[in-house]
Scaffold this active site. Structure first.
Site, mmCIF file in Angstrom:
data_model
loop_
_atom_site.group_PDB
_atom_site.id
_atom_site.type_symbol
_atom_site.label_atom_id
_atom_site.label_comp_id
_atom_site.label_asym_id
_atom_site.label_seq_id
_atom_site.Cartn_x
_atom_site.Cartn_y
_atom_site.Cartn_z
ATOM 1 N N GLU A 177 8.640 0.723 11.769
ATOM 2 C CA GLU A 177 9.741 1.691 11.637
ATOM 3 C C GLU A 177 9.112 3.071 11.625
ATOM 4 O OE1 GLU A 177 12.669 0.580 8.775
ATOM 5 O OE2 GLU A 177 13.035 -1.259 9.876
ATOM 6 N N GLU B 48 8.442 15.250 16.523
ATOM 7 C CA GLU B 48 9.020 15.215 15.180
ATOM 8 C C GLU B 48 8.293 16.217 14.275
ATOM 9 O OE1 GLU B 48 8.021 11.804 12.747
ATOM 10 O OE2 GLU B 48 10.104 11.632 12.125
ATOM 11 N N LYS C 61 0.895 -1.179 0.000
ATOM 12 C CA LYS C 61 0.000 0.000 0.000
ATOM 13 C C LYS C 61 0.921 1.213 0.000
ATOM 14 C CE LYS C 61 -1.987 2.980 2.045
ATOM 15 N NZ LYS C 61 -1.674 4.396 1.686
ATOM 16 N N CYS D 18 13.368 10.326 8.331
ATOM 17 C CA CYS D 18 13.090 9.823 9.682
ATOM 18 C C CYS D 18 14.331 9.871 10.565
ATOM 19 C CB CYS D 18 12.542 8.407 9.609
ATOM 20 S SG CYS D 18 13.638 7.270 8.746
#
Ligand code: NAD
Length: 495
Positions: A255, A386, A180, A288
């Site tokens: 992750e 973040e 996806k 990331c």
């Protein structure tokens, strides 16, 4: 329209299920962050398409799982070759779709896509030796068996690279895959599906369902036939995926995000420290692993800040297709607004903007300026959460212990970078830093054989090398009794 030509590359906008193109009644727009142009209408899948893809992957698993690693490697190496032959269209398409630098895609990212496939195909053949040993005369065997249909859900910041880092080991392990891709950058997944077909991957072994997370993603992660879920994305979404997976106890690899520190000690080479700090703006901060918290030892803070500001003012922001550009646009106007929200709240919290802090309107509404935030109060949002944009913070510390405490002072633990002239100090930091990956005097060096993943809220599990196969495969221990076999082929067992 079922196909569209983007950046000179023709790509199918339908799903890829069971070796066929499949349409949906609805579509969603793909908009290029380079100039806001609407570049494609992509078929929008939901529960029906998810069900069809898992059905196809389940059906194909019976045969694919019986192929030997060597047989699978023949097709996967061919797929890696095809990625290399199609490097330029893949790079062009990805840049137009997600706004990352074209030169990075050409020289680093797309070659890595090929490597992701080839490395794990070779690893399964060469490294997964099935150990055999004896326990009180019994033979112990260990094997890495295929586990079943695997759902892979990816974000938009490096769509094809992040997808193939999972597709490679999953297929090499004998699993079948439903991918996806992200709704903000879905196009290279579809192009890649055509390459899997050309490589000779049997129908249903690899499938792509496009669409939004709460529709296609939620349907895939709650399907009880799915054997593994690999999710890369944000912490809030991971919690939804974990809840869906919990219903069926489906094993997950997560992750997730980061708020990584770049720790600059007073014996660091300042030029190197500035280089490494500037690198944290790569991909417009949408990485990331980015070490967005610059933690600088007090005695060198002024000197560092001065050199850093000089270098940052020279950063060339612009069209990601230009060879000279260092920072391109951010992915989506909603994301730009999210980044601006973090800056505005940081100022309300008492932080100051050393530079940047707003959109570069000369370039367009997607281009957030490289930003440095200073004087943020301890514990404030900008130091904890973040941002995923070109936003760094700078804090200072006095002793190494203080620096370590600051470095470990968030809920994340994805990565860390330490800049120092002393091996002893580096080792002391590395021993106590809580992070999946630590770089000393370097950044972003990633070996596919090394473990990768996050501590604390940055993830669950590790992938890379054998760690990938420990997740995608079903690890089995078989024990044979010691008494040998009689002439009818029956073992008399342990008496
Ligand atoms: P996101 O969590 O919003 O979306 C990621 C993917 O999840 C998308 O494909 C989305 O469609 C899907 N999704 C959304 N809701 C879902 C649901 N309910 N069920 C199933 N799937 C669903 O993340 P994003 O904004 O696309 O990506 C940015 C995040 O990804 C950042 O936090 C970044 O740090 C993280 N990231 C982590 C790594 C890593 O390796 N640790 C790598 C790249 C990005």
């Amino acid at each position: 329209m079922d196909t569209v030509t983007v950046a000179g590359v023709t790509v199918d906008t339908r799903h890829w299920i069971g070796g066929q193109r499949v349409s949906s009644a609805d579509t969603f727009p793909s908009v290029s962050p380079i100039d806001g142009e609407h570049i494609a209408d992509v078929h929008r899948g939901g529960p029906v398409e998810a069900d069809a893809a898992v059905t196809a992957a389940s059906g194909a698993f019976k045969d694919w799982s019986r192929w030997t690693p060597q047989e699978r490697a023949v097709v996967l190496r061919k797929l890696a070759d095809l990625v290399e032959e199609n490097l330029e269209p893949l790079a062009q398409l990805e840049t137009r779709d997600n706004g990352s630098l074209l030169r990075s895609h050409r020289r680093g990212v797309m070659p890595r896509v090929a490597m992701n496939i080839r490395f794990f195909a070779d690893f399964a053949v060469e490294q997964l030796h099935h150990p055999v040993w004896e326990t009180r005369g019994h033979e112990n065997h260990v094997s890495w068996d295929p586990s079943g249909p695997t759902v892979i859900i990816t974000p938009w910041n490096a769509p094809l690279m992040l997808a193939t880092w999972r597709i490679g080991p999953a297929l090499a392990a004998g699993d079948t895959v439903v991918l996806k891709p992200p709704e903000w950058a879905p196009l290279t997944a579809s192009y890649f599906a055509d390459l899997t077909h050309q490589a000779g991957l049997p129908d249903g072994v690899f499938n792509v369902v496009q669409g939004f997370g709460p529709e296609a993603g939620a349907a895939l992660t709650s399907d009880p036939r799915v054997a593994r879920i690999c999710f890369t994305g944000s912490v809030p979404t991971a919690k939804l995926v974990a809840k869906a997976a919990a219903e069926n106890l489906t094993p997950c690899s997560f992750e997730l995000g980061g708020k990584s520190p770049t720790v600059i000690l007073d014996d660091a080479d300042l030029d190197l420290a500035v280089d490494l700090a500037i690198e944290q703006y790569d991909n417009a901060g949408q990485v990331c692993l980015a070490g967005t918290r610059l933690l600088v030892q007090e005695s060198i803070a002024d000197a560092f800040a001065e050199r850093f500001a000089e270098r940052a003012s020279q950063i060339r922001q612009g069209d990601p297709r230009d060879e000279e550009t260092q920072i391109g646009p951010n992915i989506h106007l909603d994301h730009v607004a999210r980044v601006q929200g973090f800056i505005d709240r940081a100022v309300v919290d008492g932080a100051s903007i050393a530079y940047g802090g707003e959109v570069n309107t000369d370039l367009g509404p997607h281009y957030f300026r490289p930003t440095l935030i200073r004087n943020a109060p301890a514990g404030s949002e900008i130091l904890r959460e973040e941002v995923f944009g070109p936003v760094l913070t700078m804090q200072t510390f006095t002793t190494d212990d203080d620096g370590l405490e600051l470095a470990n002072g968030t809920d994340f633990g994805l990565a860390a970078c330490v800049v120092t002239g002393s091996r002893d100090r580096a080792e002391s930091f590395c021993k106590h830093l809580v992070a999946g990956t630590i770089w000393v005097n370097c950044f972003f060096v990633r070996d596919l054989a090394a473990p990768f993943g996050g501590s604390k809220k940055s993830g669950i599990g590790r992938e890379g090398g054998l760690w990938s196969f420990d997740f995608y495969a079903d690890v089995k221990n078989t024990v044979y009794a010691p008494n040998g076999w009689n002439k009818d082929g029956r073992n008399e067992g342990t008496k």
